[in-house]
Design a protein around this motif. Structure first.
Motif, PDB file in Angstrom:
ATOM      1  N   GLY A 231       0.675  -1.084  -0.094  1.00  0.00           N
ATOM      2  CA  GLY A 231      -0.089  -0.035  -0.144  1.00  0.00           C
ATOM      3  C   GLY A 231       0.916   1.327  -0.094  1.00  0.00           C
ATOM      4  N   THR A 232       2.086   1.077   0.084  1.00  0.00           N
ATOM      5  CA  THR A 232       2.782   2.394  -0.137  1.00  0.00           C
ATOM      6  C   THR A 232       3.968   2.324  -1.143  1.00  0.00           C
ATOM      7  OG1 THR A 232       2.744   2.565   2.403  1.00  0.00           O
ATOM      8  CG2 THR A 232       4.694   3.507   1.460  1.00  0.00           C
ATOM      9  N   LEU A 244       1.625   6.602  -3.326  1.00  0.00           N
ATOM     10  CA  LEU A 244       0.486   6.406  -2.066  1.00  0.00           C
ATOM     11  C   LEU A 244       1.137   5.784  -0.814  1.00  0.00           C
ATOM     12  CD1 LEU A 244      -2.579   5.526  -1.500  1.00  0.00           C
ATOM     13  CD2 LEU A 244      -2.124   3.386  -2.431  1.00  0.00           C
ATOM     14  N   GLY A 246      -0.056   3.845   2.185  1.00  0.00           N
ATOM     15  CA  GLY A 246      -1.157   3.163   2.864  1.00  0.00           C
ATOM     16  C   GLY A 246      -0.689   2.573   4.267  1.00  0.00           C
ATOM     17  N   TRP A 255      -5.125   1.702   5.562  1.00  0.00           N
ATOM     18  CA  TRP A 255      -5.593   0.306   4.932  1.00  0.00           C
ATOM     19  C   TRP A 255      -7.035   0.255   4.596  1.00  0.00           C
ATOM     20  CZ3 TRP A 255      -2.539  -2.704   2.360  1.00  0.00           C
ATOM     21  CH2 TRP A 255      -2.724  -3.996   1.869  1.00  0.00           C
ATOM     22  N   ILE A 258      -8.258   2.687   1.762  1.00  0.00           N
ATOM     23  CA  ILE A 258      -7.946   2.376   0.484  1.00  0.00           C
ATOM     24  C   ILE A 258      -8.784   1.071   0.106  1.00  0.00           C
ATOM     25  CG2 ILE A 258      -6.056   1.256  -0.817  1.00  0.00           C
ATOM     26  CD1 ILE A 258      -4.177   2.762   0.998  1.00  0.00           C
ATOM     27  N   TRP A 261     -12.182   2.410  -0.856  1.00  0.00           N
ATOM     28  CA  TRP A 261     -12.002   2.802  -2.196  1.00  0.00           C
ATOM     29  C   TRP A 261     -12.173   2.126  -3.339  1.00  0.00           C
ATOM     30  CZ3 TRP A 261      -6.891   5.871  -3.794  1.00  0.00           C
ATOM     31  CH2 TRP A 261      -7.206   6.647  -4.833  1.00  0.00           C
ATOM     32  N   PHE A 297      -4.061  -2.789  -7.152  1.00  0.00           N
ATOM     33  CA  PHE A 297      -4.386  -1.304  -7.221  1.00  0.00           C
ATOM     34  C   PHE A 297      -3.981  -0.739  -8.458  1.00  0.00           C
ATOM     35  CE2 PHE A 297      -2.998   3.064  -6.693  1.00  0.00           C
ATOM     36  CZ  PHE A 297      -4.193   3.546  -5.887  1.00  0.00           C
ATOM     37  N   GLY A 313      -8.647  10.369  -3.743  1.00  0.00           N
ATOM     38  CA  GLY A 313      -8.007   9.564  -2.389  1.00  0.00           C
ATOM     39  C   GLY A 313      -7.816  10.562  -1.423  1.00  0.00           C
ATOM     40  N   ARG A 316     -10.731  10.955   0.626  1.00  0.00           N
ATOM     41  CA  ARG A 316     -11.129   9.755   1.684  1.00  0.00           C
ATOM     42  C   ARG A 316     -10.038  10.042   2.934  1.00  0.00           C
ATOM     43  NH1 ARG A 316     -14.022   4.984  -0.298  1.00  0.00           N
ATOM     44  NH2 ARG A 316     -14.974   5.667  -2.329  1.00  0.00           N
ATOM     45  N   ILE A 318      -6.772   9.786   2.376  1.00  0.00           N
ATOM     46  CA  ILE A 318      -5.469   8.701   2.210  1.00  0.00           C
ATOM     47  C   ILE A 318      -4.591   9.650   1.714  1.00  0.00           C
ATOM     48  CG2 ILE A 318      -4.913   7.069   0.717  1.00  0.00           C
ATOM     49  CD1 ILE A 318      -7.779   5.985   0.499  1.00  0.00           C
ATOM     50  N   ILE A 320      -1.808  10.664  -0.696  1.00  0.00           N
ATOM     51  CA  ILE A 320      -1.737  10.269  -1.978  1.00  0.00           C
ATOM     52  C   ILE A 320      -1.228  11.674  -2.517  1.00  0.00           C
ATOM     53  CG2 ILE A 320      -4.109  10.526  -2.375  1.00  0.00           C
ATOM     54  CD1 ILE A 320      -3.550   8.192  -4.819  1.00  0.00           C
TER      55      ILE A 320
END
Length: 387
Positions: A231-232, A244, A246, A255, A258, A261, A297, A313, A316, A318, A320
């Motif tokens: 996630g990163t 990103l 995450g 997490w 994401i 989403w 992703f 993103g 939400r 996140i 990003i």
């Protein structure tokens, strides 16, 4: 903005004598942006940075145009340097102590003759220590300062970042130190020596390496496109890349956001990311886990642009961001609204320069004109500027 446009900044009335090489030239540019009169003293034929590629349509070095914007130029044979120093508040040099000594410009000598002068001595390793007179380049300073150890892929040799990054790092630190010393000069009437080691400036700029060691006991090394963390990292999308975050340090910071989403946008494979293994730090930080997340992703991101992903993103919560290209920056509505880029006449050609990232109420802070023609300042002002 015309070649000789006048802009009054916070350092209006301050005179700087710039005797640097390329290593220290950016400090003078930053002080010029703040309104100081920066006089570049050059040898016959000009400093070698005038010929550094790449070149513009007129043959002028674009790197030189960037570091010298707003300055004035005078040939060293046309001036009385001691007289000029007597009218200045700041002297900039960037040679080692032995070279400065041969030129009569070692701070011990200069401050004795001009006690009201701030001498900012920028040099590869500082004025003292066993390395003080060692020659250096951008590559060797990146290595000696530790930053090169963090650059590149983990399974390959270190990779030097493009451009002379150490000159920028040293230049920023030099400008900050010069301003502090100038404030002291204006309050006490006494000058001083600022001894700046570019190696130390680089060692002071090691991203988050110190925090990793302090908080996790981990000595950072090269990670290429990013840490192995599900996630990163960098992910491909329809028109480039996004970054990103995450998870960080094995913690799934975003997490759930994401996964929601992805599911809300019709990515059924994302349901697998709710499995128990994804709650395990070891799995999220494994190569297999990272590859599995990337496949899901990037399948989602490849049909969406950087801007679309960024907006969605962020909405939400996140972390990003788009990986902006130079062309993206030139078209950025945020930078346009803040007038970040300045159009300057350089040898009859309009070039867009990045301006300072700060603003002052009631003062103009920006590159005021292009780089000076060689020796254009034939007779420097003789009036004193000392407070």
């Amino acid at each position: 903005m015309t070649k000789h446009a006048i802009a009054v900044g916070p350092l209006h009335g301050v005179r700087v004598v710039d005797l640097t090489t390329g290593l220290g030239a950016y400090t003078g540019r930053l002080l010029s942006d703040l309104g100081a009169e920066v006089i570049r003293v050059e040898p016959e034929g000009g400093v070698q940075e005038r010929r550094q590629p790449p070149h513009g349509d007129s043959g002028l070095s674009l790197a030189f145009a960037f570091t010298e914007a707003g300055k004035r130029s005078v040939l060293d044979d046309d001036i009385d340097l001691e007289g000029l120093l007597g009218t200045a508040q700041i002297l900039l040099t960037s040679d080692g102590p032995a070279t400065l000594r041969t030129r009569g410009l070692h701070p011990d000598d200069v401050t004795g003759r001009h006690p009201g002068l701030v001498h900012v001595s920028i040099s590869p390793y500082g004025l003292t220590g066993p390395y003080a007179d060692r020659p250096a380049s951008d590559l060797t300073l990146l290595a000696a300062g530790g930053l090169l150890a963090l650059a590149g892929d983990p399974d390959r040799e270190p990779v030097r970042a493009w451009g002379n990054q150490t000159t920028i790092i040293g230049g920023v630190h030099g400008a900050a130190a010069a301003l502090i010393a100038l404030h002291s000069l204006e309050t006490t009437g006494r000058g001083q020596v600022v001894d700046l080691s570019v190696q130390e400036a680089v060692a002071h700029s090691l991203e988050n390496a110190a925090q990793y060691l302090d908080l996790e006991g981990v000595v950072r090394s090269r990670v290429g496109a990013g840490p192995v963390e599900s996630g990163t990292g960098l992910f491909r999308c329809a028109d480039g890349w996004i970054y990103l975050v995450g998870g960080l340090g094995g913690r799934p910071l975003a997490w759930s956001a994401i996964v929601d989403w992805l599911l809300d946008n019709g990515v059924p494979e994302a349901d697998a990311l709710r499995g128990e293994e994804w709650q395990e730090r070891s799995w999220r930080r494994s190569t297999e886990g990272s590859a599995a997340f990337r496949k899901i992703f990037e399948g989602f991101a490849r049909t969406r642009t950087k801007a679309e992903l960024h907006e969605a993103g962020q909405s939400r919560g996140i972390s990003i961001a788009p990986v902006s290209t130079p062309a993206d920056l030139l078209e950025s509505p945020q930078l346009a609204a803040r007038h970040f880029f300045q159009t300057i006449d350089v040898d009859g050609q309009d070039l867009r320069f990045p301006g300072p990232p700060y603003r002052f109420t009631g003062a103009t802070v920006a590159p005021r004109c292009g780089p000076p023609a060689l020796g254009e300042m034939s007779e420097p002002k003789s009036e004193g500027n000392n407070p």
